[in-house]
Design a protein around this motif. Structure first.
Motif, PDB file in Angstrom:
ATOM      1  N   ALA A 249       0.833  -1.208   0.000  1.00  0.00           N
ATOM      2  CA  ALA A 249       0.000   0.000   0.000  1.00  0.00           C
ATOM      3  C   ALA A 249       0.864   1.253   0.000  1.00  0.00           C
ATOM      4  O   ALA A 249       2.042   1.212   0.375  1.00  0.00           O
ATOM      5  CB  ALA A 249      -0.921   0.008   1.224  1.00  0.00           C
ATOM      6  N   CYS A 250       0.256   2.356  -0.394  1.00  0.00           N
ATOM      7  CA  CYS A 250       0.944   3.660  -0.439  1.00  0.00           C
ATOM      8  C   CYS A 250       1.239   4.160   0.976  1.00  0.00           C
ATOM      9  O   CYS A 250       0.388   4.060   1.860  1.00  0.00           O
ATOM     10  CB  CYS A 250       0.057   4.660  -1.175  1.00  0.00           C
ATOM     11  SG  CYS A 250       0.671   6.350  -1.113  1.00  0.00           S
ATOM     12  N   ILE A 251       2.435   4.711   1.171  1.00  0.00           N
ATOM     13  CA  ILE A 251       2.804   5.183   2.506  1.00  0.00           C
ATOM     14  C   ILE A 251       2.192   6.543   2.826  1.00  0.00           C
ATOM     15  O   ILE A 251       2.271   7.023   3.948  1.00  0.00           O
ATOM     16  CB  ILE A 251       4.342   5.275   2.682  1.00  0.00           C
ATOM     17  CG1 ILE A 251       4.954   6.209   1.633  1.00  0.00           C
ATOM     18  CG2 ILE A 251       4.990   3.904   2.606  1.00  0.00           C
ATOM     19  CD1 ILE A 251       6.399   6.587   1.927  1.00  0.00           C
ATOM     20  N   ALA A 252       1.562   7.179   1.827  1.00  0.00           N
ATOM     21  CA  ALA A 252       0.977   8.508   2.070  1.00  0.00           C
ATOM     22  C   ALA A 252      -0.550   8.464   2.104  1.00  0.00           C
ATOM     23  O   ALA A 252      -1.169   8.924   3.055  1.00  0.00           O
ATOM     24  CB  ALA A 252       1.447   9.490   1.005  1.00  0.00           C
ATOM     25  N   CYS A 253      -1.162   7.866   1.071  1.00  0.00           N
ATOM     26  CA  CYS A 253      -2.632   7.881   1.021  1.00  0.00           C
ATOM     27  C   CYS A 253      -3.225   6.507   1.355  1.00  0.00           C
ATOM     28  O   CYS A 253      -4.436   6.360   1.444  1.00  0.00           O
ATOM     29  CB  CYS A 253      -3.120   8.355  -0.346  1.00  0.00           C
ATOM     30  SG  CYS A 253      -2.900   7.139  -1.654  1.00  0.00           S
ATOM     31  N   PHE A 254      -2.342   5.502   1.576  1.00  0.00           N
ATOM     32  CA  PHE A 254      -2.739   4.156   2.023  1.00  0.00           C
ATOM     33  C   PHE A 254      -3.646   3.412   1.037  1.00  0.00           C
ATOM     34  O   PHE A 254      -4.376   2.519   1.436  1.00  0.00           O
ATOM     35  CB  PHE A 254      -3.391   4.212   3.422  1.00  0.00           C
ATOM     36  CG  PHE A 254      -2.540   4.920   4.437  1.00  0.00           C
ATOM     37  CD1 PHE A 254      -1.317   4.376   4.837  1.00  0.00           C
ATOM     38  CD2 PHE A 254      -2.929   6.140   4.962  1.00  0.00           C
ATOM     39  CE1 PHE A 254      -0.523   5.039   5.749  1.00  0.00           C
ATOM     40  CE2 PHE A 254      -2.120   6.815   5.881  1.00  0.00           C
ATOM     41  CZ  PHE A 254      -0.921   6.255   6.275  1.00  0.00           C
ATOM     42  N   LYS A 268       4.952   3.124  -7.536  1.00  0.00           N
ATOM     43  CA  LYS A 268       4.567   4.526  -7.371  1.00  0.00           C
ATOM     44  C   LYS A 268       3.047   4.623  -7.355  1.00  0.00           C
ATOM     45  O   LYS A 268       2.373   4.177  -8.285  1.00  0.00           O
ATOM     46  CB  LYS A 268       5.140   5.352  -8.532  1.00  0.00           C
ATOM     47  CG  LYS A 268       5.368   6.766  -8.143  1.00  0.00           C
ATOM     48  CD  LYS A 268       6.323   7.478  -9.066  1.00  0.00           C
ATOM     49  CE  LYS A 268       6.674   8.797  -8.413  1.00  0.00           C
ATOM     50  NZ  LYS A 268       7.373   9.705  -9.227  1.00  0.00           N
ATOM     51  N   CYS A 269       2.490   5.218  -6.310  1.00  0.00           N
ATOM     52  CA  CYS A 269       1.043   5.357  -6.161  1.00  0.00           C
ATOM     53  C   CYS A 269       0.524   6.422  -7.123  1.00  0.00           C
ATOM     54  O   CYS A 269       1.271   7.299  -7.557  1.00  0.00           O
ATOM     55  CB  CYS A 269       0.724   5.753  -4.713  1.00  0.00           C
ATOM     56  SG  CYS A 269      -1.033   5.972  -4.372  1.00  0.00           S
ATOM     57  N   SER A 270      -0.788   6.402  -7.401  1.00  0.00           N
ATOM     58  CA  SER A 270      -1.369   7.435  -8.263  1.00  0.00           C
ATOM     59  C   SER A 270      -1.235   8.821  -7.626  1.00  0.00           C
ATOM     60  O   SER A 270      -1.280   9.832  -8.310  1.00  0.00           O
ATOM     61  CB  SER A 270      -2.832   7.113  -8.562  1.00  0.00           C
ATOM     62  OG  SER A 270      -3.512   6.858  -7.364  1.00  0.00           O
ATOM     63  N   CYS A 271      -1.040   8.872  -6.306  1.00  0.00           N
ATOM     64  CA  CYS A 271      -0.861  10.163  -5.637  1.00  0.00           C
ATOM     65  C   CYS A 271       0.583  10.650  -5.766  1.00  0.00           C
ATOM     66  O   CYS A 271       0.917  11.744  -5.310  1.00  0.00           O
ATOM     67  CB  CYS A 271      -1.260  10.087  -4.161  1.00  0.00           C
ATOM     68  SG  CYS A 271      -0.003   9.355  -3.085  1.00  0.00           S
ATOM     69  N   GLY A 272       1.457   9.819  -6.332  1.00  0.00           N
ATOM     70  CA  GLY A 272       2.848  10.248  -6.535  1.00  0.00           C
ATOM     71  C   GLY A 272       3.820   9.686  -5.505  1.00  0.00           C
ATOM     72  O   GLY A 272       5.024   9.672  -5.711  1.00  0.00           O
TER      73      GLY A 272
HETATM   74 ZN   LIG Z   1      -0.800   7.314  -2.498  1.00  0.00          ZN
END
Ligand SMILES: [Zn+2]
Ligand SMILES: [Zn+2]
Length: 409
Positions: A249-254, A268-272
């Motif tokens: 999972a993304c470390i920023a937006c999960f 790389k997450c869609s949030c960057g």
């Molecule tokens: Zn994210």
């Protein structure tokens, strides 16, 4: 005798820990969780040593306060950012080990969990010199664990691999996960809380039950080595999905991703921001077998959800760190002595006489495996949901599985 031991915690001298992490507070909170023995953590730190020394001395490696036993332990981070757990037979062993790594650590006097500029082989060799046990802490987590950096035990411990007798599974894995990896079959699995706080949602959320003659370092060492009839008889821990790094999972937006999708997106997450590989996917990569194969010495694993988390859900609160939750938790512990008894063994009719119907129903839902877990990932814990029909309270639970009963400690 059977003892419950949580062998990985941190003192208030480690980073990001509660200032309520004192020996005295721990000695009071441990029995309320059903724990007999705690490993001190942070035993290289002078101020924490001084606090441990306020305990009664049982023997060279065993200390006691308020009938909670303590054994000497620390966690260190090596030069590849791998975390290792160590258990020492005495303060003189601790002192000798500290002396031997002192010149290789910039923060040994300031941080309870020091960084040491040595690799796993050097650390294991020095541990062996002082007859300390050493093994990987939270073996599969993506940041600071053996399998985050290494493909195998030998890649980390080299010639000393044979000296390694245990691995700590960490919150995001259980025996089913770990026993898909053949090289781990000979090791004893430890389940520990790695708690940074004495709060009951953290302390002893995982623990190991050992069969020993006495609750002492020597006896626990024998149990980890499985000699003299001593052994671990039960691992207890969170369902792996509750751990912070269960899924990728993304470390920023999960946002959660499948392994395929994460690879396709180059992590790389869609949030960057970065997608962190989950324990489930990491173990999938290194597994020898598709399905777990348990060696004959492996004890059962019981999944527990902390009682205060169950209470918080029943009360409709978003966190277990509220006065309302604490009040209800205290009521139950005062009536039934320890959290394990409330979660697994106490009669539901009696529980219903002590607490409100919603909490009784939630405990019953937990016992009947009806609590739904939404997996954690990217550094965010998983969460639980109670079933919608949780107000009905059937009073008969049927026969209990005696092998996994937790009452007789
Ligand atoms: Zn994210
Ligand atoms: Zn660690």
């Amino acid at each position: 005798m059977l003892i419950n031991a949580d062998l990985h915690i941190h003192s208030r001298y480690s980073g990001a820990t509660s200032d309520r992490m004192t020996i005295s507070a721990l000695s009071i909170e441990a029995p309320r969780k059903g724990i007999n023995v705690l490993a001190t953590g942070d035993c290289l730190h002078t101020s924490w040593q001084n606090e441990i020394k306020t305990c009664a001395v049982i023997d060279d490696g065993t200390f006691e306060m308020n009938s909670t036993r303590f054994i000497l332990s620390t966690e260190v981070e090596d030069n590849h950012r791998v975390h290792h757990l160590l258990y020492f037979p005495s303060f003189s062993a601790v002192d000798a080990f500290k002396e031997s790594i002192k010149s290789k650590s910039r923060n040994i006097d300031t941080d309870g969990r020091p960084n040491v500029n040595m690799d796993g082989v050097e650390l294991a060799s020095l541990a062996k010199d002082v007859e300390a046990l050493i093994g990987p802490a939270h073996g599969f987590t993506p940041w600071t664990a053996l399998y985050a950096y290494h493909p195998s035990l030998e890649s980390c411990y080299g010639d000393l691999t044979g000296y390694i007798s245990f691995i700590e599974l960490g919150l995001s894995a259980d025996s089913d996960y770990a026993d898909t990896i053949q090289e781990l079959h000979r090791l004893t699995f430890l389940t520990n809380s790695d708690s940074h706080s004495p709060h009951p949602v953290r302390l002893a959320r995982e623990f190991t039950r050992f069969q020993v003659q006495e609750p002492t370092f020597d006896e626990i060492k024998k149990a980890i080595l499985r000699t003299g009839g001593n052994k671990s008889v039960l691992n207890v821990g969170l369902p792996p999905q509750e751990g912070k790094y269960n899924e990728s999972a993304c470390i920023a937006c999960f946002t959660h991703y499948s392994l395929d999708e994460a690879v396709k997106r180059r992590w790389k997450c869609s949030c960057g921001k970065r997608i962190k590989k989950g324990v489930r996917d990491r173990i999938g990569e290194i597994a020898t077998f598709k399905e777990p194969r348990h060696p004959t010495h492996r004890p059962p694993y019981v999944h527990l959800i902390p009682l205060s988390e169950i209470i918080a859900k029943a009360l409709g609160q978003h966190t277990p760190f509220t006065q309302g939750v604490t009040k209800r938790w205290d009521e139950l512990i005062n009536a039934f002595r320890s959290e394990i008894t409330v979660l697994l063994d106490a009669d539901l009719t009696r529980i219903s006489q002590v607490t409100i119907p919603a909490i009784t129903a939630a405990i019953e839902a937990f016992r009947n495996h009806k609590v739904v877990i939404i997996p954690g990932g990217g550094g965010k814990y998983g969460t639980i949901e109670l079933p919608a029909d949780d107000t009905v309270i059937p009073l008969s639970l049927g026969p209990k599985d005696s092998q996994t009963s937790l009452l007789d400690y």
